[in-house]
Design an enzyme around this catalytic site. Structure first.
Site, PDB file in Angstrom:
ATOM      1  N   ASP A 390       0.669  -0.933   0.319  1.00 41.11           N
ATOM      2  CA  ASP A 390       0.104  -0.283   0.196  1.00 41.11           C
ATOM      3  C   ASP A 390       1.193   1.850   0.589  1.00 41.11           C
ATOM      4  OD1 ASP A 390      -2.456   1.812   0.214  1.00 41.11           O
ATOM      5  OD2 ASP A 390      -1.907   1.547   2.202  1.00 41.11           O
ATOM      6  N   THR A 392      -0.336   4.904   1.343  1.00 40.07           N
ATOM      7  CA  THR A 392      -0.032   5.899   2.030  1.00 40.07           C
ATOM      8  C   THR A 392      -0.388   5.007   3.428  1.00 40.07           C
ATOM      9  OG1 THR A 392      -2.132   7.426   0.731  1.00 40.07           O
ATOM     10  CG2 THR A 392      -2.170   7.206   3.303  1.00 40.07           C
TER      11      THR A 392
END
Length: 1205
Positions: A390, A392
Site C-alpha cells: 500500500d 498511504t
C-alpha cells in the site's frame, strides 16, 4: 449455521420502517463473522485440516498397525504420544487464534447504535440492525452499515465522513442527501417515512452505487454521493439519519475483506510430496524383505518347524511374508519420525521469538515492537520474490511539508527558518532564511507569491480561539501550501461564499471572491478571480507546470526557462511541484467573461465542456510568479529499503487507492521510479480493446528498446538501452520468457478501471507478462478486492512467494491473499495488523525481516531438514541390511530403548540448536550483500535434488555402519580369546558408531557455534553413554528383570580396543568423503556466503549499505543522477473536482463551525508522456566503477538483470 443461503439477488428492494416487508427477501443481518470455528465445529473441522497434512495421516496409519500384536515389534505408545502431542499443540494454537477473531467480532457486533423503532430512538446492538431500519449517527461515530443518507444537521443535507478504513485516504469527504429527504430532520417525520429504494445487489465497488428512491409517486436517482458506507467515520457533523440498504456481509467493506485462508509454506508442500515418496520407498523395502522372508521360510525355515513352529495364526510361508511386510513397515517408519514435526514447530517458535525480541525492529516513537503473529511462515520470509505494498501510511506518513520554492527565478529552501509571525504554525519548518528576509523587506514578487497561496485554494478555516487557527484542507497538498503562506505572513483567516479574509503582514484584508475555476484531473489546475479592496481584479492560478507554462504571456520566456530548471531539480528530488501565475483583468474583461461563464454554467447540455472552454478562455497570457515543491513525507528509510530489496531480486508493486499523479510521484520519491528508466508505460484505457492495445504497445516498445539500442541512439526517437556490462556467472535460474529477460529497464502504471479489464481471463496472461518484465509496477485507484486479485494473479502465473504489506482496513483482503501478510500499526486502525501474519510500525523494518530473519529462518530450516533426513536414513537403513542376516524375521538391530530414545534424546537437541541458532554470515553482512537472499528465492538449499543427496549420504552411512562392524567383529575375539561375534556386542558397537558419526556430522554442518550448541552436541553424546551404561547395569536388572536382559554388555563391549578401532574406522569412512567433497566445492565452486566467511576478518571497502558495488545498481544513495535532458513534471495534487462549486454556492457554510470534505470524482485519468533515457556518462562511470570493485574485492556479485559485477 446450517441455514439455507438465499438465491443471488438481481436487484434489492428496501422499504423504510417496514421490517416485515424486508424480511421476505431474507437479507443478511448486520452480524459479521470472521472466525473459522465454533464450539460444535472446532474439533471435527480442525482435525480434518490437520489430517490434510500427509505426515499426520501417515502416523495415524502406523499407529493402527502398531495396535495389531501379530505384526508390531514396537510398542504403540511410541507413536500415539508424540502424535497426540503434535495434534494438541496445533489445535491449541488454532483455537487461540480463532478466539481472538471471535473476540474481535463480538466487540464489533456489540457496538451500540440508535435505531428508530416505532417513532422513538432505541439503543440496539449492531448485530440486531436490519435492512430497512433508520439509524441516527452522531459525530465521530462509525457507520454501522451501508446507509442511504436521509437528512443531516448540516445545511442542505450535507455531512462529512472519513474513509480511511475503506480506501486509506485520511482527508474528509462530503456526502449529501436527496433534496426531498433533507428536510426530514424530525423523528416524527422520519418515523412516517415509507419510501422504497430499488438498487443494485450487493457488490464490492466502493466508488459506485446505482439506485432509485420511490416516494409519494415520484422517483429520485441515487448515486454514491448519497451513501455512507460501513467503516466510515462521521466527522464535523452533529448528527445525521440514514436508511440501511446493505447490512453485515453484504456491505461493501465486508465484500472487499476476503476470507481467512489456511497458509502453508512451500517447504510444507514439498514435505508432503517427500513423505509420499518416502512412504513409497518404505513399501518397496517392505516388499523386498517380505519376499526374502517368503523365500527363507520356504527354503530354510521349514527345517526348524519341529522345534520352532510358526506362531498362530501363521500356517504357511506366504502368510508369514505378509505379516513380515507390515512388521518391517513399522520398524522402518523411523525414516520419517513424528519427532521431525515436533522439532519443526519448536524451531519455528524460536524464530518467531527472535523476531519479537529484535530491538532493531522496535520503534521507540510509538513504543511498538515487531510481532510474529504466526509461527508457521518464518522460512517463507526467506523466499519472497514479489512485495505488494500500500502507499498511504505504509510508504508515506501522509504528511505534506512545504519544502522548496522558486520565486521570480530565485530558488529557496536550504537554510534554517525562524518564524516571525505570531499566527505561524509552530510545527512548520523551512530551511532558507533568505526567503524570510525577502518577505520582511517587502519584495513585491515574494508578497504576490504568498498572496496567491493564501487566496487560491478551497481550504476551510476554523478559529477555536484568538490566534489559534485550524485548517481543514480537502487534500494534504492544499493544507501544506496554505500553511506555508500563513507562516510567511499571509494568513488565510476565513471565507464566505463571496469573500476571503486574510491577514497580510499583520494587516487584515478582505477580498471579494468573484469566481472559482475549479480543479479537475483534465485541467490539472485551479484558479480564483478576486477583487482587492482597491478594486483591482486579478486571476490567480496554480497547477501542473506541463499545462500552466503553455498559458503564459510571451514575455515570460526567460523566467520560464529558469523556473523550468528549478522544477526539474525539484522533480528529480521526488518533490510534488506546482507552478503559480496571475493575470490582471480589466473591468470590461471581467464583465464579458462573467457573462459567458454564467451562460456555460446554466447550460443543460455539455455543461462540463462549456465550462472548460470558458476557463480556457480566461486562463491565458498569465504572468509567471514561480513554483512550489512539496514533500510527501516518506517513512524513515523507505528509499533505502526499496533499493536494498530490489538488489535482492525482489520486485515491489505499489497498489494504492490514490490518484495516478500522487502515486507516480511517490514512486519517484522512494526511488522505485527513476529518470534513468527507458520508459514508464501508462495503461489508462477505459475499454477492453484500448487496454489490450496499450499492453501490446508496451510489449513492443520493450522489445524494441532491448534490441534496438543502436538505432535509438542514431534516430533519437526510439527507446535507448544501456550496453550490458561483461557478465559473470550468476546463480542458476529457471527458464524465463523473453519479457523477463528485459526486466529492469521499464515501469508500468495502470489505473483501476484499466486494471479491471486487464484482470479478465482472456487478458491476464498478457498483463502478467508485461508487468513482470518491469522493474516497478504501480496500480492506482484500485479497490481493496482488486488488490487481492492482483496478488492472486501473480500467485497463479508466477508460482512465486508473495508478500503483501499495508496498514489499513482496505489492505486486509490483499494481506489475506498473499503467502505472507504484514501489517503496519499506523494511523488507520489495527484491522491490517489483526489480519496479518507479521506486524511492525515502520516499512523499513521489512528489510531486516526478510534479509536477516527470513534468510536465516530459511537457511536454518533447510539445514535442519537435510541433516534430519540424513541421520534417520543412516539409523533406519541398518535394519534393512540386517534383515538379510536374520532370516528376514523383522528383528531389530538396536534394542527397543535405543530406538525410542534416538530421536527424542540422543540426536534431538543438537539438531534443534542448529535449527534455531545457526547462521552463515552475521546480520550486518546479510544487509550489506542482498544477493545472499537469492538462494531462497531459487529454492536452492532444500529441494528434491538436495533431498536425494541427503538420503544417499544416509544410505551410504548405514552401509558403512553395518558392514564395517559386521566384517571386523565376525572374526574378532576378546583378549581372553572369547569371540566378539554376538548380537548385543554388534548392536552396542553399531549404535555407538552411529551416535558418534551423526554427532561429528552435525559439528561439521553447524556454521555458528554458541554455548548452547556445544552443550547440546557434546552433552547428547555424554547422555548416550550414561543412559547406555545405566540400561545395562545390574541395578535396573534387579528392579526389572523381564525388561533388561543384557546385563553388563555395554561395559564389556566398550572395554575392547578392537571395538573402538571399529568405531573409529567406520567414523572415518563416513566423514572423510564428506570433508573432501566440501573442501573441493569450497575451492572450485564457492557460493557468495562462502566467500564472505573466508573474508570475514577483512574490513569492508565501503561504508554504505551493500558496499561500493551497491551504488551501481542502487538508487538509494543521495539524489537522483542527471537525467540526460529528459524532463518530467513532479506535479501531483490530491484534489478532486467539485469543491469550488460547493464553496461558492454557500451550501457548506455552517452556523456552528466550518468543515471540509471531498467531492468525489472517481473516474479520472491522466497521462505522463515523457521519454526517459539513460545517461551515457553515468553508464561509463558504472563500467569503470564495476571494474575497480572487481579488482578490489575479487567477489562476484550480480545486481540487475543483464548487468553483473
Amino acid at each position: 449455521m446450517f441455514r439455507k443461503r438465499p438465491p443471488p439477488e438481481e436487484e434489492r428492494r428496501v422499504r423504510a420502517n417496514d421490517r416485515e416487508y424486508n424480511e421476505k427477501f431474507q437479507y443478511a443481518s448486520n452480524c459479521i463473522m470472521t472466525s473459522k470455528y465454533n464450539i460444535v465445529t472446532f474439533l471435527p473441522v480442525n482435525l480434518f485440516e490437520q489430517f490434510q497434512e500427509v505426515a499426520n495421516t501417515y502416523f495415524l496409519f502406523l499407529l493402527i498397525l502398531q495396535l495389531i500384536p501379530q505384526i508390531s515389534s514396537l510398542s504403540w505408545f511410541t507413536t500415539i504420544v508424540p502424535l497426540a502431542l503434535v495434534l494438541s499443540i496445533t489445535a491449541v494454537k488454532d483455537a487461540t487464534d480463532d478466539y481472538f477473531r471471535h473476540k474481535s467480532d463480538n466487540q464489533v457486533n456489540n457496538r451500540q447504535s440508535q435505531v428508530l423503532i416505532r417513532g422513538s430512538l432505541q439503543n440496539e446492538k449492531w448485530m440486531n440492525v436490519r435492512v430497512g431500519d433508520i439509524i441516527k449517527l452522531e459525530n465521530n461515530q462509525f457507520v454501522a452499515a451501508d446507509l442511504l443518507l436521509l437528512s443531516s444537521s448540516e445545511p442542505h443535507g450535507l455531512c462529512y465522513i472519513e474513509t480511511a478504513e475503506l480506501d486509506g485516504e485520511t482527508n474528509m469527504k462530503v456526502r449529501q442527501s436527496v433534496s426531498v429527504t433533507s428536510e426530514l430532520g424530525d423523528q416524527n417525520n422520519l418515523a412516517s417515512f415509507d419510501g422504497e429504494v430499488v438498487c443494485e445487489p450487493p457488490n464490492n465497488k466502493l466508488d459506485r452505487f446505482c439506485g432509485t428512491l420511490y416516494w409519494r409517486d415520484k422517483k429520485y436517482t441515487l448515486t454514491n454521493q448519497n451513501m455512507l458506507l460501513r467503516g466510515c467515520v462521521l466527522r464535523n457533523t452533529e448528527a445525521c439519519y440514514g436508511l440501511v440498504i446493505f447490512a453485515g456481509p453484504d456491505t461493501k467493506l465486508m465484500q472487499n475483506s476476503g476470507r481467512t485462508k489456511f497458509k502453508r509454506t512451500s517447504i510444507d508442500r514439498l514435505m508432503n510430496t517427500l513423505v509420499l515418496w518416502i512412504f513409497g520407498f518404505l513399501v518397496c523395502m517392505g516388499v523386498i524383505l517380505a519376499v526374502g522372508n517368503a523365500v527363507w521360510e520356504r527354503e530354510v525355515g521349514s527345517l526348524f518347524q519341529s522345534y520352532l513352529p510358526w506362531d498362530p495364526p501363521v500356517d504357511n510361508f506366504l502368510f508369514s511374508a505378509f505379516l513380515s511386510f507390515w512388521s518391517y513397515v513399522i520398524i522402518l517408519n523411523t525414516v520419517v519420525p513424528i519427532s521431525l514435526y515436533v522439532s519443526v514447530e519448536v524451531i519455528r517458535l524460536g524464530h518467531s521469538y527472535f523476531i519479537n525480541w529484535d530491538q532493531q525492529m522496535f520503534c521507540s516513537q510509538c513504543n511498538t515492537a515487531a510481532e510474529a503473529r504466526t509461527t508457521t511462515l518464518n522460512e517463507e520470509l526467506g523466499q519472497v520474490e514479489y512485495i505488494f505494498s500500500d502507499k498511504t501510511g505504509t510508504l508515506t506518513q501522509n504528511i505534506m511539508s512545504f519544502n522548496k520554492c522558486s520565486i521570480n527565478g530565485q530558488t529557496y529552501g536550504w537554510l534554517d527558518f525562524i518564524p516571525f509571525n505570531p499566527l505561524a504554525d509552530p510545527d512548520f519548518c523551512f530551511y532558507d532564511d533568505k526567503l524570510l528576509e525577502s518577505v520582511k523587506v517587502g519584495d513585491s514578487h515574494t508578497h504576490e507569491f504568498f498572496r496567491l497561496l493564501s487566496l487560491c485554494h478551497t481550504v476551510m478555516s476554523e478559529e477555536k480561539s484568538e490566534g489559534e487557527l485550524l485548517y481543514k484542507a480537502q487534500s494534504p497538498d492544499e493544507g501544506a501550501l496554505v500553511t506555508a503562506a500563513r507562516n510567511f505572513g499571509f494568513v488565510f483567516r476565513s471565507r464566505t461564499p463571496g469573500t476571503i479574509t486574510t491577514t497580510e503582514m499583520g494587516r487584515t484584508v478582505t477580498y471579494s471572491l468573484l469566481a472559482i475555476l475549479d480543479f479537475n484531473n483534465i485541467r490539472k489546475r485551479m484558479s480564483v478571480i478576486v477583487r482587492n479592496p482597491e478594486g483591482r481584479i486579478r486571476l490567480y492560478c496554480k497547477g501542473a507546470d506541463t499545462v500552466l507554462l503553455d498559458r503564459l504571456h510571451p514575455c515570460n520566456q526567460e523566467l520560464m526557462a529558469i523556473t523550468s530548471d528549478h522544477l526539474n531539480e525539484y522533480a528529480a528530488d521526488g518533490l510534488r511541484t506546482l507552478a503559480l501565475a496571475y493575470r490582471d483583468l480589466s473591468e470590461d474583461e471581467w464583465e464579458s467573461w462573467s457573462e459567458s461563464h454564467r451562460f456555460a454554467d446554466k447550460a443543460t447540455d455539455c455543461r462540463e465542456d462549456r465550462l472548460a472552454a470558458a476557463y480556457e478562455q480566461i486562463e491565458q497570457d498569465m504572468m509567471l510568479l514561480g513554483a512550489t515543491a512539496i514533500e510527501d513525507k516518506l517513512q524513515e528509510g523507505v528509499p533505502e529499503t526499496i533499493a536494498v530489496l530490489s538488489l535482492a531480486n525482489i520486485k515491489i508493486w505499489v497498489l494504492t487507492g490514490d490518484k495516478q499523479e500522487t502515486a507516480v510521484n511517490i514512486g519517484y520519491s522512494c526511488k522505485m521510479l527513476t529518470d534513468d528508466m527507458t520508459e514508464v508505460f501508462i495503461i489508462s484505457g477505459h475499454t477492453v480493446q484500448s487496454v489490450r492495445q496499450e499492453l501490446s504497445n508496451g510489449f513492443k516498445e520493450g522489445q524494441e528498446g532491448e534490441n534496438s539500442a543502436a538505432a535509438a541512439e542514431e534516430g533519437g526517437k526510439q527507446l535507448q538501452c544501456s550496453p550490458p556490462l561483461p557478465p559473470s556467472p550468476p546463480l542458476p535460474r529457471p527458464p524465463s520468457n523473453f519479457m523477463e529477460n528485459i526486466s529492469g529497464e521499464f515501469a508500468l502504471v495502470i489505473n483501476g478501471h484499466s486494471l479491471a479489464h486487464a484482470l479478465e481471463a482472456d487478458m491476464e496472461t498478457e498483463f502478467v507478462s508485461t508487468a513482470c518484465a518491469c522493474k516497478a509496477v504501480i496500480c492506482c485507484r484500485v479497490t481493496p478486492l482488486q488488490k487481492a486479485q492482483v496478488v492472486e494473479l501473480i500467485k497463479k502465473h508466477k508460482k512465486a512467494v508473495t508478500l503483501a504489506i499495508g496498514d489499513g482496513a482496505n489492505d486486509v483482503s490483499m494481506i489475506k491473499s498473499a503467502h505472507i501478510g504484514v501489517g503496519i500499526s499506523g494511523q488507520e486502525g489495527i484491522q491490517a495488523v489483526l489480519a496479518s501474519d507479521y506486524s511492525f510500525s515502520q516499512f523499513r523494518f521489512l528489510q531486516r525481516l526478510l534479509l536477516v530473519h527470513g534468510r536465516w529462518s530459511y537457511l536454518r530450516m533447510c539445514r535442519f531438514l537435510c541433516y534430519f533426513f540424513y541421520k534417520n536414513f543412516a539409523f533406519t537403513m541398518v535394519h534393512f541390511w540386517f534383515g538379510f542376516f536374520c532370516g528376514f524375521s523383522a528383528q531389530t538391530v538396536y534394542d527397543q530403548y535405543f530406538i525410542t530414545l534416538y530421536n527424542i534424546v540422543y540426536t534431538s537437541l543438537p539438531v534443534l540448536a542448529m535449527g534455531i541458532f545457526d547462521q552463515d554470515v552475521p546480520d550486518q553482512r546479510s544487509l550489506e550483500y542482498p544477493k545472499l537472499y537469492e538462494p531462497g528465492q531459487l529454492n536452492l538449499l532444500f529441494n528434491k535434488r538436495e533431498f536425494f543427496i541427503c538420503i544417499a549420504q544416509g544410505i551410504y552411512t548405514s552401509v558403512v555402519l553395518f558392514f564395517v562392524p559386521y566384517a571386523i567383529l565376525s572374526d574378532a575375539t576378546q583378549s581372553t580369546g572369547v569371540p566378539l561375534a554376538d548380537y548385543q556386542t554388534f548392536a552396542v558397537t553399531t549404535a555407538t558408531a552411529l551416535v558418534i558419526v551423526v554427532s561429528v556430522q552435525i559439528a561439521l554442518d553447524t556454521g555458528f557455534w554458541t554455548i548452547i550448541n556445544h552443550v547440546f552436541v557434546w552433552g547428547s553424546l555424554g547422555t548416550y553413554f550414561t543412559i547406555m551404561f545405566a540400561l545395562h547395569s545390574q541395578t535396573l536388572f534387579r528392579i526389572f528383570p523381564n525388561q533388561f536382559h543384557f546385563v553388563g554388555s555395554a561395559q564389556s563391549t566398550l572395554l575392547q580396543p578392537v571395538v573402538w578401532l571399529t568405531i573409529a574406522l567406520a567414523t572415518a569412512i563416513c566423514i572423510v568423503p564428506v570433508l573432501a567433497f566440501r573442501f573441493l566445492k569450497l575451492d572450485l565452486k564457492p557460493q557468495l556466503a562462502d566467500t564472505l566467511v573466508r573474508q570475514k576478518r577483512r574490513k569492508p571497502v565501503g561504508r554504505s549499505v551493500g558496499g561500493p558495488w551497491r551504488g551501481v545498481g542502487s538508487v538509494s544513495e543521495g539524489r537522483l543522477g542527471a537525467r540526460g535532458g529528459s524532463r518530467r513534471s513532479g506535479y501531483a495534487f490530491a484534489h478532486q473536482e467539485g469543491f469550488g462549486e460547493l464553496i461558492t454556492s454557500g451550501k457548506n457554510m455552517r452556523l456552528s463551525s466550518l468543515a471540509l470534505a471531498t467531492f468525489a470524482s472517481r473516474h479520472s485519468s491522466s497521462w505522463i508522456d515523457t521519454l526517459r533515457r539513460k545517461n551515457k556518462t553515468e553508464i561509463f562511470w558504472v563500467k569503470n566503477h564495476v571494474s575497480s570493485v572487481k579488482n578490489c574485492n575479487q567477489i562476484s556479485f550480480s545486481f540487475t538483470k543483464g548487468v553483473t559485477i
